[in-house]
Design a protein around this motif. Structure first.
Motif, mmCIF file in Angstrom:
data_model
loop_
_atom_site.group_PDB
_atom_site.id
_atom_site.type_symbol
_atom_site.label_atom_id
_atom_site.label_comp_id
_atom_site.label_asym_id
_atom_site.label_seq_id
_atom_site.Cartn_x
_atom_site.Cartn_y
_atom_site.Cartn_z
ATOM 1 N N PRO A 1 0.815 -1.121 0.112
ATOM 2 C CA PRO A 1 0.117 0.006 0.091
ATOM 3 C C PRO A 1 0.916 1.154 -0.040
ATOM 4 O O PRO A 1 0.425 2.400 -0.578
ATOM 5 C CB PRO A 1 -0.930 -0.126 1.124
ATOM 6 C CG PRO A 1 -1.068 -1.673 1.425
ATOM 7 C CD PRO A 1 0.289 -2.190 0.961
ATOM 8 N N TYR B 1 -1.051 0.445 -3.874
ATOM 9 C CA TYR B 1 -1.832 -0.499 -4.092
ATOM 10 C C TYR B 1 -2.809 -0.732 -3.187
ATOM 11 O O TYR B 1 -2.700 -0.250 -1.857
ATOM 12 C CB TYR B 1 -0.835 -2.006 -4.046
ATOM 13 C CG TYR B 1 -0.040 -2.038 -5.162
ATOM 14 C CD1 TYR B 1 -0.555 -2.818 -6.100
ATOM 15 C CD2 TYR B 1 1.239 -1.611 -5.206
ATOM 16 C CE1 TYR B 1 0.243 -3.066 -7.238
ATOM 17 C CE2 TYR B 1 2.026 -1.711 -6.493
ATOM 18 C CZ TYR B 1 1.680 -2.387 -7.342
ATOM 19 O OH TYR B 1 2.493 -2.584 -8.389
ATOM 20 N N ARG B 2 -3.999 -1.016 -3.638
ATOM 21 C CA ARG B 2 -5.144 -1.231 -2.763
ATOM 22 C C ARG B 2 -5.722 -2.610 -3.039
ATOM 23 O O ARG B 2 -5.382 -3.092 -3.906
ATOM 24 C CB ARG B 2 -6.328 -0.611 -3.468
ATOM 25 C CG ARG B 2 -6.142 1.170 -3.223
ATOM 26 C CD ARG B 2 -6.993 2.352 -3.526
ATOM 27 N NE ARG B 2 -8.431 1.584 -3.902
ATOM 28 C CZ ARG B 2 -8.894 2.261 -4.955
ATOM 29 N NH1 ARG B 2 -8.342 3.228 -5.760
ATOM 30 N NH2 ARG B 2 -10.106 1.776 -5.425
ATOM 31 N N PRO B 3 -6.472 -3.104 -2.153
ATOM 32 C CA PRO B 3 -7.063 -4.405 -2.240
ATOM 33 C C PRO B 3 -7.930 -4.587 -3.659
ATOM 34 O O PRO B 3 -8.856 -3.621 -3.791
ATOM 35 C CB PRO B 3 -8.032 -4.645 -1.065
ATOM 36 C CG PRO B 3 -7.415 -3.786 0.305
ATOM 37 C CD PRO B 3 -7.010 -2.465 -0.644
ATOM 38 N N THR B 4 -7.816 -5.712 -4.309
ATOM 39 C CA THR B 4 -8.638 -5.779 -5.487
ATOM 40 C C THR B 4 -10.043 -5.793 -5.296
ATOM 41 O O THR B 4 -10.738 -5.314 -6.207
ATOM 42 C CB THR B 4 -8.039 -7.161 -6.217
ATOM 43 O OG1 THR B 4 -8.324 -8.223 -5.317
ATOM 44 C CG2 THR B 4 -6.667 -7.078 -6.495
ATOM 45 N N THR C 1 -11.841 -3.713 -3.659
ATOM 46 C CA THR C 1 -12.326 -2.270 -3.911
ATOM 47 C C THR C 1 -12.794 -2.199 -5.390
ATOM 48 O O THR C 1 -13.445 -0.681 -5.746
ATOM 49 C CB THR C 1 -11.348 -1.197 -3.212
ATOM 50 O OG1 THR C 1 -10.048 -1.361 -3.982
ATOM 51 C CG2 THR C 1 -10.877 -1.856 -1.859
ATOM 52 N N GLU D 1 -6.819 -9.047 1.969
ATOM 53 C CA GLU D 1 -5.920 -7.788 2.088
ATOM 54 C C GLU D 1 -4.622 -8.170 1.524
ATOM 55 O O GLU D 1 -3.917 -7.261 1.290
ATOM 56 C CB GLU D 1 -5.796 -7.512 3.618
ATOM 57 C CG GLU D 1 -5.037 -8.622 4.476
ATOM 58 C CD GLU D 1 -5.909 -9.720 5.049
ATOM 59 O OE1 GLU D 1 -5.246 -10.592 5.541
ATOM 60 O OE2 GLU D 1 -7.195 -9.738 4.851
ATOM 61 N N MET E 1 -3.902 -7.559 -4.180
ATOM 62 C CA MET E 1 -3.798 -5.862 -4.636
ATOM 63 C C MET E 1 -3.724 -5.570 -5.893
ATOM 64 O O MET E 1 -3.401 -6.367 -6.689
ATOM 65 C CB MET E 1 -2.656 -5.462 -3.603
ATOM 66 C CG MET E 1 -2.961 -5.430 -2.194
ATOM 67 S SD MET E 1 -1.583 -5.005 -1.095
ATOM 68 C CE MET E 1 -0.970 -6.542 -0.811
ATOM 69 N N ILE F 1 -3.141 -1.640 -8.427
ATOM 70 C CA ILE F 1 -2.852 -0.250 -8.462
ATOM 71 C C ILE F 1 -3.216 -0.085 -10.070
ATOM 72 O O ILE F 1 -2.989 -0.799 -10.864
ATOM 73 C CB ILE F 1 -1.416 -0.093 -8.345
ATOM 74 C CG1 ILE F 1 -0.823 1.473 -8.084
ATOM 75 C CG2 ILE F 1 -0.215 -0.844 -9.392
ATOM 76 C CD1 ILE F 1 0.344 2.059 -7.908
#
Length: 176
Positions: free
Chosen positions: A128, A132-135, A137, A149, A152, A154
């Motif tokens: 993160p 990067y964010r959790p997929t 989302t 978690e 991920m 981006i």
């Protein structure tokens, strides 16, 4: 320390194999096959030579990163993306920012090559910091069960994953 990032060369392959093996040998979650995965990916259609990078310090390989082509599929809709297949740093050189240099360099290069996103499976505390964010989302899912978690993605440019949802499909070389 003067670290330079460059594209891998065939003459690097043996050193990369050993670097990847050493950097993952004490990892918490490993199948011990990461170094062979790199070889299989390099031999596949998913391999993009420009997205296989090494970090050098005084002509010694101290890091490696590889992104390969994947698709995100939803019914008949297919979207091209990248998988960050491996980031490896020689254990003697970890925690010195080399992994971050490789990741940031990869982001810039992948964007220049026209890619809009990268998907990875990795440490929830580490990635993160690079955006990067959790997929989940993005409503993107991996084809296997993992802690949410650790999956991920981006966007390399704002909005490149907007409206894209589905399941990641990995090349056969991943063995998934």
């Amino acid at each position: 320390m003067n670290v330079t990032i460059r594209q891998e060369r065939p003459s690097d392959y043996d050193a990369i194999r050993e670097l990847v093996r050493k950097s993952f040998e004490n990892a918490e979650f490993t199948d011990g096959d990461e170094h062979h995965l790199v070889d299989r990916l390099r031999a596949s259609d998913a391999y993009i030579p420009e997205l296989a990078l090494v970090a050098e310090n005084e002509e010694q390989l101290v890091g490696f990163i590889l992104c390969t082509k994947i698709t995100i599929e939803n019914g008949e809709n297919r979207y091209e993306s990248l998988a960050l297949a491996r980031v490896a740093v020689d254990p003697r050189f970890q925690n010195l920012g080399i992994g971050g240099k490789l990741i940031n360099g990869m982001h810039e290069l992948a964007k220049k090559l026209g890619f809009g996103s990268i998907i990875l499976l990795g440490h929830a505390e580490y990635y993160p910091r690079f955006g990067y964010r959790p997929t989940y989302t993005f409503d993107i899912h991996l084809p296997f069960e993992v802690p949410k978690e650790n999956s991920m993605a981006i966007e390399l440019s704002d909005g490149t994953l907007k409206g894209i949802q589905g399941t990641v499909r990995y090349p056969e070389a991943f063995g998934i």
